[in-house]
Design an enzyme around this catalytic site. Structure first.
Site, PDB file in Angstrom:
ATOM      1  N   ASP A  74       4.596   9.623   5.998  1.00  0.00           N
ATOM      2  CA  ASP A  74       4.179   8.217   6.134  1.00  0.00           C
ATOM      3  C   ASP A  74       3.859   7.595   4.779  1.00  0.00           C
ATOM      4  O   ASP A  74       3.622   6.390   4.700  1.00  0.00           O
ATOM      5  CB  ASP A  74       2.965   8.102   7.067  1.00  0.00           C
ATOM      6  CG  ASP A  74       1.834   9.035   6.668  1.00  0.00           C
ATOM      7  OD1 ASP A  74       2.027  10.255   6.738  1.00  0.00           O
ATOM      8  OD2 ASP A  74       0.773   8.549   6.249  1.00  0.00           O
ATOM      9  N   ASP A 106       1.108   4.440  -1.905  1.00  0.00           N
ATOM     10  CA  ASP A 106      -0.170   4.970  -1.411  1.00  0.00           C
ATOM     11  C   ASP A 106      -0.822   5.889  -2.427  1.00  0.00           C
ATOM     12  O   ASP A 106      -0.781   7.121  -2.322  1.00  0.00           O
ATOM     13  CB  ASP A 106       0.005   5.679  -0.063  1.00  0.00           C
ATOM     14  CG  ASP A 106      -0.019   4.691   1.087  1.00  0.00           C
ATOM     15  OD1 ASP A 106       0.053   3.478   0.825  1.00  0.00           O
ATOM     16  OD2 ASP A 106      -0.113   5.129   2.244  1.00  0.00           O
TER      17      ASP A 106
END
Ligand code: AMP
Ligand code: MG
Length: 481
Positions: A252, A262
């Site tokens: 993800d 991220d």
């Protein structure tokens, strides 16, 4: 006339997709937001006025207290975390608040990370703490400065809102920017729910907007997969070259555009250790520095699985089989420039591996070693435990260079442009964080300025190029951000 965030025309694209891909979710107001850092260069590239003073109610806009987008949204995705299927995740604290057309005509998504709870927050509070927001803000721009594909950071806003992690901290919001935050996990989500028409729609959308060259090939979805594979391999080769360890390469967190995405418990190598684990929570070392290339492949296999209704399985398998060769090709290209060679020969791998073995034994500072090698610094040998071994290596390196057509001056130029002087070492981020916690944000701005030009020698930043001090060894970063 330059636009401000309040006046820039909105050009929605992701927000025009059908609603199954997201939930409309307004940010939760954050009291007394304070602009701590602003990226004037990125603002300009976005077609915005670089002067923050020209933007009315900027801090309020940047935490979502004021909204322009009629459809602020959190997208839904799933993913594999630490090798296990984790089911539905989604934007638990990042909200898409605008899509703008930048100065080059590209649509850029603007996300506020830490803007409050969404339907995907699960047990989380939807917030991000100042500490991790400073790290994400600085590292996004450090990577951009290094020329490594990454999501960007336009601004950092702090607040007095308390947030509980191990202790009481305060909430902050990073304004993230990217053409798309689409992850492997978006595809996994719909595949694992059996919504194969959604996978197809998402693949078509991705091709249309980001990989138009795939459309006219014999097998567009296979071409898409191969393109994502290649961008992923190139991104990881970039990471390996500068000693970047992502820390949480869950599927993800893998971008469909091959962007570094991220920023959490990431770290740059200080002393070289091939098996360095930068994420305190990664007990098994799944995401250790030298595991990253093969984890890239593992994640691509997760993505390939979602495409089995669109592409012959044998073709997907063959595309995965080619990953390693492709990775080595792109990595060799980085190493070629790091070593100052005009072309890479198969035998150069052995030269490189021998160097790594010597560095592994002595833990030489990764960044400073390469910078020193660029200038043929004689003192480099002092950093090795096996000095005879290094002398022998260096003699072989010189022999190799003698067979290389470049002049020493040309070589030095190439090497200085491939071996950065400055990276966002953990202790540098930590110093900026400690000062910020005391109300002084100047070190964030100083780091931002330095890291925007990491290949340039800048005497005023000399202290930022020093190897890590002893106290840095006790720093630990984990996912609790
Ligand atoms: P990460 O480890 O940052 O990649 O996050 C994994 C998942 O947890 C994503 O779905 C995030 O949106 C979610 N998440 C992480 N931290 C929080 C938080 N404080 N509040 C809500 N969701 C979060
Ligand atoms: Mg994530």
């Amino acid at each position: 006339m330059k636009y401000t965030l309040a006046t820039a025309p909105l050009t929605p694209r992701f927000a025009l997709l059908p609603s199954r891909y997201y939930s409309i979710t307004p940010p939760t107001p954050l009291p007394s937001p304070q602009l701590l850092a602003w990226n004037a260069g990125l603002a300009e590239a976005l077609g915005l006025d670089p002067d923050p003073a020209k933007h009315v109610q900027l801090a309020e806009l940047l935490v979502g207290n004021l909204l322009r987008h009629e459809r602020p949204l959190a997208s839904v995705y799933s993913g594999h975390q630490f090798g296990q299927w984790a089911g539905q995740l989604g934007d638990g604290r990042a909200i898409l608040v605008a899509e703008l057309t930048d100065a080059r005509g590209q649509i850029q998504e603007i996300q506020l990370k830490g803007a409050g709870m969404t339907p995907y927050s699960r047990m989380g509070d939807g917030r991000a703490v100042l500490r991790s927001s400073i790290r994400e803000y600085l590292c996004s721009e450090a990577m951009a400065g290094l020329g490594i594909p990454t999501t960007r950071a336009l601004a950092l806003v702090g607040s007095s809102e308390p947030v509980w992690r191990e202790t009481r901290e305060t909430a902050a919001v990073v304004t993230r920017v990217a053409p798309s935050f689409l992850r492997f996990g978006h595809f996994e989500h719909f595949y694992h729910r059996g919504e194969h028409d959604a996978v197809k729609e998402l693949a078509d959308w991705t091709i249309t907007h980001f990989y138009p060259e795939c459309r006219d090939t014999a097998q567009p979805y296979l071409a898409l997969f191969e393109a994502v594979r290649d961008r992923t391999a190139a991104m990881i080769a970039d990471w390996m070259g500068v000693g970047f360890c992502h820390g949480v390469m869950n599927s993800d967190n893998m971008s469909m555009l091959g962007l570094t995405l991220d920023y959490g418990p990431f770290g740059f190598l200080d002393g070289f250790d091939a098996g360095h684990i930068c994420n305190h929570s990664d007990h098994g070392g799944r995401y250790a520095f030298n595991q990253q290339p093969q984890i890239g492949l593992w994640n691509l296999a997760c993505l390939a699985q979602t495409l089995v209704d669109l592409v012959e399985v044998d073709n997907l398998r063959a595309a995965l089989d080619d990953y390693q060769t492709g990775f080595e090709r792109t990595y060799a290209e980085r190493l070629r420039r790091k070593l100052g060679l005009a072309e890479w020969r198969e035998t150069d791998w052995a030269l490189f591996t021998r160097l790594l073995d010597l560095m592994q034994a002595a833990g030489n500072d990764w960044t400073n070693f390469w910078r020193g090698l660029s200038r043929q610094q004689a003192s480099l040998r002092d950093g090795f435990l096996d000095r005879d071994g290094f002398d022998a290596w260096y003699a072989d390196y010189q022999t190799r260079l003698a067979a290389d057509p470049q002049t020493p001056a040309e070589r030095e130029t190439v090497m200085l442009a491939a071996n950065p002087k400055y990276v966002l070492r953990n202790h540098l981020a930590e110093t900026a964080i400690r000062q910020a916690n005391d109300g002084d944000f100047s070190e964030i701005l100083r780091l931002q300025r330095c890291l925007a030009r990491p290949f340039d020698d800048a005497p005023e930043f000399d202290d930022l190029a020093a190897a890590a001090p002893d106290w840095a060894a006790s720093l630990s970063v984990s996912c609790s951000s």
